[in-house]
Enzyme design. Sequence first.
Site, short mmCIF file in Angstrom:
data_model
loop_
_atom_site.label_atom_id
_atom_site.label_comp_id
_atom_site.label_asym_id
_atom_site.label_seq_id
_atom_site.Cartn_x
_atom_site.Cartn_y
_atom_site.Cartn_z
NE ARG A 63 -3.71 3.69 -6.37
CZ ARG A 63 -5.04 3.70 -6.20
NH1 ARG A 63 -5.54 4.18 -5.07
NH2 ARG A 63 -5.85 3.24 -7.11
NE ARG B 159 -5.57 30.27 -7.93
CZ ARG B 159 -5.18 30.37 -9.19
NH1 ARG B 159 -4.72 29.32 -9.83
NH2 ARG B 159 -5.23 31.53 -9.81
CG ASP C 47 -2.82 4.47 1.98
OD1 ASP C 47 -2.52 5.33 1.13
OD2 ASP C 47 -3.92 3.89 2.02
CB THR D 110 -0.97 0.07 1.19
OG1 THR D 110 -1.48 1.42 1.27
CG2 THR D 110 -0.33 -0.26 2.52
O1 F6P Z 1 -5.12 2.82 -0.16
C1 F6P Z 1 -4.51 3.46 -1.22
C2 F6P Z 1 -5.30 4.66 -1.65
O2 F6P Z 1 -4.61 5.29 -2.71
C3 F6P Z 1 -5.63 5.67 -0.55
O3 F6P Z 1 -4.54 6.49 -0.24
C4 F6P Z 1 -6.81 6.38 -1.15
O4 F6P Z 1 -7.66 6.93 -0.16
C5 F6P Z 1 -7.52 5.31 -1.90
O5 F6P Z 1 -6.57 4.27 -2.15
C6 F6P Z 1 -8.12 5.77 -3.19
O6 F6P Z 1 -8.81 4.72 -3.75
P1 F6P Z 1 -9.40 4.73 -5.25
O7 F6P Z 1 -8.26 4.38 -6.16
O8 F6P Z 1 -10.43 3.69 -5.24
O9 F6P Z 1 -9.88 6.11 -5.52
#
Ligand code: F6P
Length: 340
Positions: free
Chosen positions: A273, A264, A126, A124
Amino acid sequence: MRIGILTGGGDCPGLNAVIRAVVRRSTECGDEVVGFRDGWRGVLEDDAVLLDLAAVRGLLPRGGTVLGTSRTNPYALEGGPDRVRATLARRGIDALVPVGGEDTLGVAARLADGGLRVVGVPKTIDNDLDATDYTFGFDTAVGVAMEAIDRLHTTGDSHHRTLVVEVMGRHAGWIALHAGMAGGANVVLIPERPFDVDAVVAHCLHRFESGYSPIVVVSEGARPADGDLVTSTGQTDAFGHVRLGGVGAALAAVLEERTGREARAVVLGHVQRGGTPSAFDRVLATRFGLAAVEAVRAGQSGVMVALRGTDVVPVPIAEATARLKLVPVERYAEAEVFFG
Ligand code: F6P
């Protein structure tokens, strides 16, 4: 032996490196690997592909996951776990390697309790899985956010305006903390510490007084001490998580009004990601993949490979999914030294 592998939850840089390592090591041992498409969906619907050496060539630097992913939860579906067991039996899978975060691994832990042979791999951006020091994907996401902050400093200073950078992380502030510290942010706001708007305004004004413009890094799950969580749609996924997003814009509006200077918001979103994994994430993901195969071959189940210090070791999956790993008070205090 035949090993099944799947990638579930949000994608993350390094997933392909895990798949490659699992296939390379298994093939070397004379074992076969079957890849299920789109996380648990592929197991439920028996949608899979045989992964040989040719299938994983060139995967190491590639972002995303060649297997696809989804947030499918077999336990939220009628007869879901039975369908999972049936597919694995039909395909002669001896052990399953689910690569995922708290949700995917939560399903894995329940299936292992029910007798399936499962070895999890934590992923993850996160970095909020408790039993491992780091998850792969985090380092890449922090690098992307840091580079964005570096760039925002120069444009913010040129226009004498506040720039609020909203980063991901869900309920954990790790990305905000690391990216904010690496990028020299003037304020970092995380979910673990509801923020005081007056203090944020004061930090911004102080920064303007020094002749520079403030950069405020806000984690998507951060909220004011006297306010609610901002969600983008109010929708939830199959695991019950609300979709976060929007706190950056809300905060920028307040800061513009309270500081009298233009503000802003920049939402980094899925850019964090996507794309190629950092060297750290490639190595960690590769080591996790190798360790998962070793754990399977050693007959282990109900475990997840984890980074402890510099070692990769198996730990009970339940240790990772019982609670989230949140930013401790003392780590936030280190960042606070640089506020204002
Ligand atoms: O868990 C990884 C993550 O990128 C979080 O940081 C974020 O809240 C979530 O997934 C976003 O998910 P999605 O790709 O479904 O918008």
